[in-house]
Design a protein around this motif. Structure first.
Motif, PDB file in Angstrom:
ATOM      1  N   ILE A 139       1.609 -12.556  -3.092  1.00 45.64           N
ATOM      2  CA  ILE A 139       0.375 -11.830  -3.374  1.00 45.64           C
ATOM      3  C   ILE A 139       0.467 -11.333  -4.814  1.00 45.64           C
ATOM      4  N   ILE A 140      -0.471 -11.749  -5.628  1.00 41.53           N
ATOM      5  CA  ILE A 140      -0.568 -11.276  -7.003  1.00 41.53           C
ATOM      6  C   ILE A 140      -1.635 -10.184  -6.992  1.00 41.53           C
ATOM      7  N   TYR A 141      -1.261  -8.980  -7.418  1.00 43.33           N
ATOM      8  CA  TYR A 141      -2.186  -7.863  -7.265  1.00 43.33           C
ATOM      9  C   TYR A 141      -2.103  -6.876  -8.411  1.00 43.33           C
ATOM     10  N   ARG A 142      -3.127  -6.047  -8.466  1.00 43.26           N
ATOM     11  CA  ARG A 142      -3.183  -4.912  -9.375  1.00 43.26           C
ATOM     12  C   ARG A 142      -3.521  -3.699  -8.503  1.00 43.26           C
ATOM     13  N   ALA A 143      -2.734  -2.653  -8.621  1.00 44.34           N
ATOM     14  CA  ALA A 143      -2.996  -1.435  -7.858  1.00 44.34           C
ATOM     15  C   ALA A 143      -3.969  -0.557  -8.628  1.00 44.34           C
ATOM     16  N   LYS A 144      -5.021  -0.168  -7.946  1.00 44.96           N
ATOM     17  CA  LYS A 144      -5.994   0.772  -8.486  1.00 44.96           C
ATOM     18  C   LYS A 144      -6.010   1.973  -7.551  1.00 44.96           C
ATOM     19  N   SER A 188       0.826  -1.221   0.000  1.00 48.42           N
ATOM     20  CA  SER A 188       0.000   0.000   0.000  1.00 48.42           C
ATOM     21  C   SER A 188       0.852   1.260   0.000  1.00 48.42           C
ATOM     22  N   GLU A 189       1.981   1.211   0.698  1.00 44.29           N
ATOM     23  CA  GLU A 189       2.871   2.366   0.760  1.00 44.29           C
ATOM     24  C   GLU A 189       3.569   2.622  -0.574  1.00 44.29           C
ATOM     25  N   GLU A 190       3.902   1.554  -1.281  1.00 46.10           N
ATOM     26  CA  GLU A 190       4.619   1.680  -2.558  1.00 46.10           C
ATOM     27  C   GLU A 190       4.122   0.603  -3.524  1.00 46.10           C
ATOM     28  N   PRO A 191       2.919   0.784  -4.090  1.00 45.00           N
ATOM     29  CA  PRO A 191       2.324  -0.267  -4.918  1.00 45.00           C
ATOM     30  C   PRO A 191       3.120  -0.633  -6.168  1.00 45.00           C
ATOM     31  N   THR A 192       3.966   0.263  -6.648  1.00 44.46           N
ATOM     32  CA  THR A 192       4.749  -0.056  -7.846  1.00 44.46           C
ATOM     33  C   THR A 192       6.124  -0.624  -7.503  1.00 44.46           C
ATOM     34  N   GLY A 193       6.344  -0.948  -6.256  1.00 40.91           N
ATOM     35  CA  GLY A 193       7.657  -1.402  -5.807  1.00 40.91           C
ATOM     36  C   GLY A 193       7.957  -2.870  -6.047  1.00 40.91           C
ATOM     37  N   TRP A 194       7.022  -3.617  -6.595  1.00 34.49           N
ATOM     38  CA  TRP A 194       7.249  -5.037  -6.828  1.00 34.49           C
ATOM     39  C   TRP A 194       7.226  -5.337  -8.320  1.00 34.49           C
ATOM     40  N   ARG A 195       7.787  -6.468  -8.653  1.00 33.97           N
ATOM     41  CA  ARG A 195       7.994  -6.867 -10.044  1.00 33.97           C
ATOM     42  C   ARG A 195       6.679  -7.091 -10.790  1.00 33.97           C
ATOM     43  N   ILE A 196       6.616  -6.574 -11.992  1.00 33.66           N
ATOM     44  CA  ILE A 196       5.474  -6.830 -12.879  1.00 33.66           C
ATOM     45  C   ILE A 196       5.610  -8.248 -13.422  1.00 33.66           C
ATOM     46  N   VAL A 197       4.508  -9.014 -13.327  1.00 33.18           N
ATOM     47  CA  VAL A 197       4.525 -10.380 -13.845  1.00 33.18           C
ATOM     48  C   VAL A 197       3.596 -10.551 -15.040  1.00 33.18           C
ATOM     49  N   ARG A 198       2.764  -9.587 -15.252  1.00 32.99           N
ATOM     50  CA  ARG A 198       1.836  -9.625 -16.385  1.00 32.99           C
ATOM     51  C   ARG A 198       1.537  -8.193 -16.777  1.00 32.99           C
ATOM     52  N   GLN A 199       1.774  -7.865 -18.014  1.00 33.16           N
ATOM     53  CA  GLN A 199       1.549  -6.505 -18.486  1.00 33.16           C
ATOM     54  C   GLN A 199       0.069  -6.186 -18.514  1.00 33.16           C
ATOM     55  N   PRO A 200      -0.330  -4.981 -18.283  1.00 37.93           N
ATOM     56  CA  PRO A 200       0.557  -3.871 -18.004  1.00 37.93           C
ATOM     57  C   PRO A 200       0.784  -3.611 -16.518  1.00 37.93           C
ATOM     58  N   ASP A 201      -0.057  -4.198 -15.639  1.00 38.71           N
ATOM     59  CA  ASP A 201      -0.031  -3.704 -14.267  1.00 38.71           C
ATOM     60  C   ASP A 201      -0.187  -4.755 -13.170  1.00 38.71           C
ATOM     61  N   ILE A 202      -0.017  -6.012 -13.466  1.00 37.59           N
ATOM     62  CA  ILE A 202      -0.170  -7.053 -12.447  1.00 37.59           C
ATOM     63  C   ILE A 202       1.204  -7.362 -11.862  1.00 37.59           C
ATOM     64  N   ARG A 203       1.283  -7.306 -10.536  1.00 36.93           N
ATOM     65  CA  ARG A 203       2.560  -7.454  -9.833  1.00 36.93           C
ATOM     66  C   ARG A 203       2.520  -8.614  -8.853  1.00 36.93           C
ATOM     67  N   ARG A 204       3.720  -9.034  -8.457  1.00 40.10           N
ATOM     68  CA  ARG A 204       3.897 -10.162  -7.541  1.00 40.10           C
ATOM     69  C   ARG A 204       4.751  -9.711  -6.367  1.00 40.10           C
ATOM     70  N   ALA A 205       4.235  -9.918  -5.144  1.00 33.89           N
ATOM     71  CA  ALA A 205       4.972  -9.576  -3.927  1.00 33.89           C
ATOM     72  C   ALA A 205       5.079 -10.829  -3.069  1.00 33.89           C
ATOM     73  N   PRO A 206       6.289 -11.365  -2.871  1.00 30.42           N
ATOM     74  CA  PRO A 206       6.445 -12.606  -2.105  1.00 30.42           C
ATOM     75  C   PRO A 206       6.439 -12.365  -0.592  1.00 30.42           C
ATOM     76  N   LEU A 207       5.857 -13.307   0.126  1.00 33.39           N
ATOM     77  CA  LEU A 207       5.973 -13.309   1.571  1.00 33.39           C
ATOM     78  C   LEU A 207       7.372 -13.795   1.924  1.00 33.39           C
ATOM     79  N   ARG A 208       7.854 -13.479   3.087  1.00 34.99           N
ATOM     80  CA  ARG A 208       9.215 -13.879   3.465  1.00 34.99           C
ATOM     81  C   ARG A 208       9.267 -15.270   4.069  1.00 34.99           C
TER      82      ARG A 208
END
Length: 97
Positions: free
Chosen positions: A69-74, A43-63
């Motif tokens: 989490i596969i997400y799209r920021a709106k 939420s603080e930096e929605p574009t901070g994770w790698r894009i996995v599907r164009q144009p805007d779907i990203r992947r953020a791994p848990l540690r």
């Protein structure tokens, strides 16, 4: 920023929580806490994770857990499309909208 689960993503998340809780007491709770912490970071930096599907779907791994989490920021919202295991069924969530 709030988040909203795709219905199948919510089912995946709840299934993972139940699985870990059935293995070790409080482990499901720890998964929830890690998910919440990562959601806050996204939420603080929605574009901070790698894009996995164009144009805007990203992947953020848990540690600690083998999920991401596969997400799209709106505007004002994280649209969580999948709570995906890191090594099972890659990109099964591709058709989710």
């Amino acid at each position: 920023m709030t988040y909203e689960f795709h219905p199948w993503a919510e089912a995946e998340f709840l299934e993972a929580v139940a699985y870990y809780e059935s293995r070790v007491s409080e482990l499901g709770t720890q998964l929830i806490q890690e998910f919440e912490a990562l959601s806050s970071l996204i939420s603080e930096e929605p574009t901070g994770w790698r894009i996995v599907r164009q144009p805007d779907i990203r992947r953020a791994p848990l540690r600690r857990f083998p999920f991401c989490i596969i997400y799209r920021a709106k505007p004002g919202l994280l649209d969580i499309l999948a709570f995906a295991h890191n090594s099972r069924r890659p990109q099964y969530w591709i058709d989710r909208r």
